[in-house]
Scaffold this motif. Sequence first.
Motif, short mmCIF file in Angstrom:
data_model
loop_
_atom_site.label_atom_id
_atom_site.label_comp_id
_atom_site.label_asym_id
_atom_site.label_seq_id
_atom_site.Cartn_x
_atom_site.Cartn_y
_atom_site.Cartn_z
N PRO A 21 0.79 -1.23 0.00
CA PRO A 21 0.00 0.00 0.00
C PRO A 21 0.83 1.29 0.00
O PRO A 21 0.32 2.35 -0.31
CB PRO A 21 -0.84 -0.10 1.27
CG PRO A 21 -0.13 -1.09 2.13
CD PRO A 21 0.60 -2.01 1.22
N LEU A 22 2.12 1.19 0.32
CA LEU A 22 2.98 2.37 0.30
C LEU A 22 3.65 2.59 -1.05
O LEU A 22 4.27 3.63 -1.28
CB LEU A 22 4.06 2.26 1.38
CG LEU A 22 3.58 2.34 2.82
CD1 LEU A 22 4.73 2.13 3.79
CD2 LEU A 22 2.90 3.67 3.09
N TRP A 23 3.53 1.62 -1.96
CA TRP A 23 4.28 1.68 -3.20
C TRP A 23 3.86 2.84 -4.11
O TRP A 23 4.71 3.58 -4.62
CB TRP A 23 4.21 0.36 -3.94
CG TRP A 23 5.22 0.27 -5.03
CD1 TRP A 23 5.00 0.27 -6.37
CD2 TRP A 23 6.64 0.21 -4.87
NE1 TRP A 23 6.19 0.20 -7.06
CE2 TRP A 23 7.21 0.17 -6.14
CE3 TRP A 23 7.48 0.20 -3.76
CZ2 TRP A 23 8.58 0.10 -6.35
CZ3 TRP A 23 8.85 0.14 -3.96
CH2 TRP A 23 9.38 0.08 -5.25
N LEU A 24 2.57 3.02 -4.32
CA LEU A 24 2.11 4.10 -5.20
C LEU A 24 2.47 5.47 -4.63
O LEU A 24 3.02 6.31 -5.36
CB LEU A 24 0.62 4.00 -5.49
CG LEU A 24 0.05 5.05 -6.46
CD1 LEU A 24 0.73 4.96 -7.82
CD2 LEU A 24 -1.45 4.87 -6.60
N PRO A 25 2.21 5.74 -3.34
CA PRO A 25 2.65 7.04 -2.81
C PRO A 25 4.17 7.23 -2.94
O PRO A 25 4.63 8.34 -3.22
CB PRO A 25 2.24 7.00 -1.34
CG PRO A 25 1.20 5.96 -1.23
CD PRO A 25 1.44 4.99 -2.34
N TYR A 26 4.93 6.16 -2.78
CA TYR A 26 6.39 6.24 -2.93
C TYR A 26 6.77 6.58 -4.38
O TYR A 26 7.67 7.39 -4.61
CB TYR A 26 7.03 4.93 -2.49
CG TYR A 26 8.53 4.89 -2.64
CD1 TYR A 26 9.35 5.76 -1.93
CD2 TYR A 26 9.12 3.97 -3.50
CE1 TYR A 26 10.73 5.73 -2.08
CE2 TYR A 26 10.51 3.93 -3.65
CZ TYR A 26 11.30 4.81 -2.94
OH TYR A 26 12.67 4.77 -3.08
N GLN A 27 6.07 5.99 -5.33
CA GLN A 27 6.34 6.29 -6.74
C GLN A 27 6.07 7.77 -7.03
O GLN A 27 6.85 8.44 -7.70
CB GLN A 27 5.50 5.40 -7.67
CG GLN A 27 5.84 3.93 -7.59
CD GLN A 27 7.30 3.65 -7.88
OE1 GLN A 27 7.85 4.09 -8.87
NE2 GLN A 27 7.93 2.91 -6.98
#
Length: 189
Positions: free
Chosen positions: A31-37
């Motif tokens: 769930p943190l991957w898209l905000p990290y991108q």
Amino acid sequence: YKTFQPEFIKNGYTVQVLQLKDATKGNSFNPLWLPYQYYKEGKKDKTISLLQELGLELFQSDNLNADPFWENSAADYFTALSLILFQEGKEEEINLGSMQAMVSLGEKRLENTTVIQKYFDTLEVFDPIYVAGSATVYAPSDTRGSIVSVMKQKLNNFCMREELMNNLMGHDIDFSKTKEKNVIFIIGE
């Protein structure tokens, strides 16, 4: 899922399943991957917006009579810690397990303060990390302890179950690369 999956496949959809009840039967999703991108692309407002939404979803209470202060504060602190993780962490560390570690390690005593307070002391007051997290970091110890407790309890729901935690570190479901015809089923409690 059983009813609609065949129809979606027949109509050309990519079907993926986030299985929270039995992690061995689903796709992985961080769930943190898209905000990290978005963070890496310099889209800071979009990053913060997604982190706030995720935090509110993670820390909301099932009790309708609960005081929203605790879950809202936990969501803000989650946003701040996520931004620190994005700024300071390695790509492979971007996950809820790292967040759980940060919540715990940030409270460790260091000289006459805590690790997280020492970090916040180096920030400008308009830094989004400071804005999101300072109310918790500099709160009286009982208040801060309660907010941290809310975070730990909710994160434990994901981090204590090894197979689920492993699934929440993967990228089978990557919203930054989803195709036009895509459906994701979430199966949970």
